[in-house]
Design an enzyme around this catalytic site. Structure first.
Site: not given
Length: 456
Positions: A426-428
């Site tokens: 998850d790039h968040r």
């Protein structure tokens, strides 16, 4: 003449806020006499097949739903005629012809305590003695989010050993200890049949007679040119969860192909080691341990995004999810506190987890609370993929097939055993650098297991 009353048992929330369940089968019929905690039905939630124990002792007065019916939480599913004086403490069945009053199990007055319908079992009256916790179970400093525990189910009469005899903790694994807690078995009374006297899941089940049958496969509706399968249960839940994950978490997937010849040689040596006699060791076992070690230096991958509070929650423990293909669809049960297990304990936990999942008997708590997952696509002969995150997790690792392939070693071409690793994150939560470092560390361990010494 003993007074009796009618008690309704409403479908409880079986964990994680699920709103409905399907009645798979009834284990009792109208007119049957039941005891407290006797299994009366088998129901299927969106996550697992669960046996419902009776919250009352008495006689079955009515079954309100038929097998195959999807019922909302809180709806009455069965009524009991119970002894007014002993309805919630295992009282005897009521006398025929006695006057009966109607009362819902969820509407009792404070003065007359009824079984708790939150969870999926009856609550036995408190004896005044605190519940004993498993000795040696360390607690994380950070608060944990844990699913509702399963109330104990009545089992055989148990005699407690003396304090001297109880000083040494019975040898078992965390999943087995959890199973014992769930069904009310004192492990100090169970004889282990595993390696070195290890208490196995079968030992606990045989002690209580609670061995379970495989889950039923959904009925297919066949026509001349098509086959239709109802979308419900695990399949429905998985579809919704994957759509939510794919369109909520910005996925990034990276790939790394590594020479795992040294790991495969280590696996061969361990299988011949007396210390691992009787343990099932596979590439997944070693890879799981490698993931746990790599997380120590890359803890951001063991976290989740809390949208409500706008916080990143980093876990100080690892509940390792293992994707499992089952007759009921894809499930991802997890090994609680996997980071605290030795390689032998991890091997046992993996075996028990996958066997239980394939039998369709993973409990809701087994399927909840995961922090990072592994999917072993290599067992299907697949080299790499782009796995979708399990909802609420920041990363998932896909293990490809181990194949012989040409590889450059010391500037010379050689035939080596090679595996491709796929990491979705998850790039968040996880920056590209963090994800890349984790994947590189995982690859380094599998290329040269001695690298573990530099990471712990």
């Amino acid at each position: 003449m003993t007074a009796t009353m009618i008690k309704e048992f409403r479908l409880p929330d079986l964990g994680e806020g699920l709103t409905e369940s399907e009645i798979l089968s009834w284990k009792v019929a109208v007119g049957d006499t039941v005891t407290l905690n006797q299994v009366i039905a088998e129901v299927e939630t969106a996550k697992a097949v669960v046996e419902l124990p009776s919250p009352f002792a008495g006689t079955v007065a009515a079954l309100h739903e038929q097998p195959g019916t999807v019922v909302e939480v809180g709806k009455p599913i069965v009524s009991f005629e119970v002894d007014d004086a002993g309805s919630s403490n295992g009282g005897s069945a009521p006398t025929a012809g006695a006057p009966a009053a109607v009362e819902s199990s969820g509407e009792a007055s404070p003065a007359k305590r009824e079984p708790n319908l939150v969870g999926y079992g009856a609550v036995v009256e408190h004896s005044g003695r605190p519940t004993r916790r498993a000795r040696g179970q360390a607690q994380s400093e950070a608060p944990r989010e844990t699913p509702a525990s399963t109330p104990a189910v009545a089992g055989p009469t148990q005699q407690r050993p003396s304090e001297t005899e109880a000083a040494e903790r019975p040898r078992s694994t965390p999943p087995v200890r959890k199973l014992a807690r769930d069904i009310g078995v004192d492990l100090e009374l169970v004889s282990g049949t595993g390696p070195g006297g290890l208490i196995t899941r079968e030992d606990v089940q045989n002690f209580t007679g609670a061995a379970e049958a495989p889950a039923e496969i959904p009925v297919l509706v066949q026509g001349e040119r098509e086959t239709r399968t109802p979308i419900k249960g695990v399949r429905k839940f998985t579809a919704a969860a994957m759509v939510q994950s794919a369109f909520t978490a910005p996925h990034v997937t990276e790939f790394l192909t590594v020479d795992v010849t040294a790991t495969m040689e280590l696996l061969t040596r361990l299988k011949g080691n007396r210390a691992f006699e009787g343990y099932k060791l596979t590439p997944l076992t070693i890879a799981s341990k490698a993931v746990l070690v790599a997380l120590r230096n890359n803890p951001t991958l063991n976290s989740r995004w809390d949208e409500a509070s706008q916080e990143i929650v980093q876990f100080n423990y690892v509940n390792l999810g293992i994707a499992a293909a089952t007759p009921r669809g894809l499930t991802v049960p997890n090994i609680k506190d996997a980071d605290r297990l030795t390689l032998r304990e991890l091997s046992t936990a993996l075996t028990e987890l996958t066997d239980t999942a394939r039998a369709g008997k993973s409990s809701p708590s087994d399927l909840s609370g995961g922090t990072i997952s592994i999917t072993n696509i290599g067992v299907f002969g697949i080299d790499a993929g782009t796995p979708i995150l399990n909802p609420g997790e920041a990363a998932i690792v896909a293990l490809g097939a181990v194949r012989k392939a040409p590889w450059v070693v010391n500037d010379e071409l050689a035939v080596r055993q090679v595996m491709s690793l796929s990491l979705s994150f998850d790039h968040r939560l996880v920056d590209g650098e963090q994800g890349s470092r984790f994947l590189a560390d995982l690859g380094a361990i599998l290329s040269d297991p001695a690298m573990v010494m530099t990471m712990i």
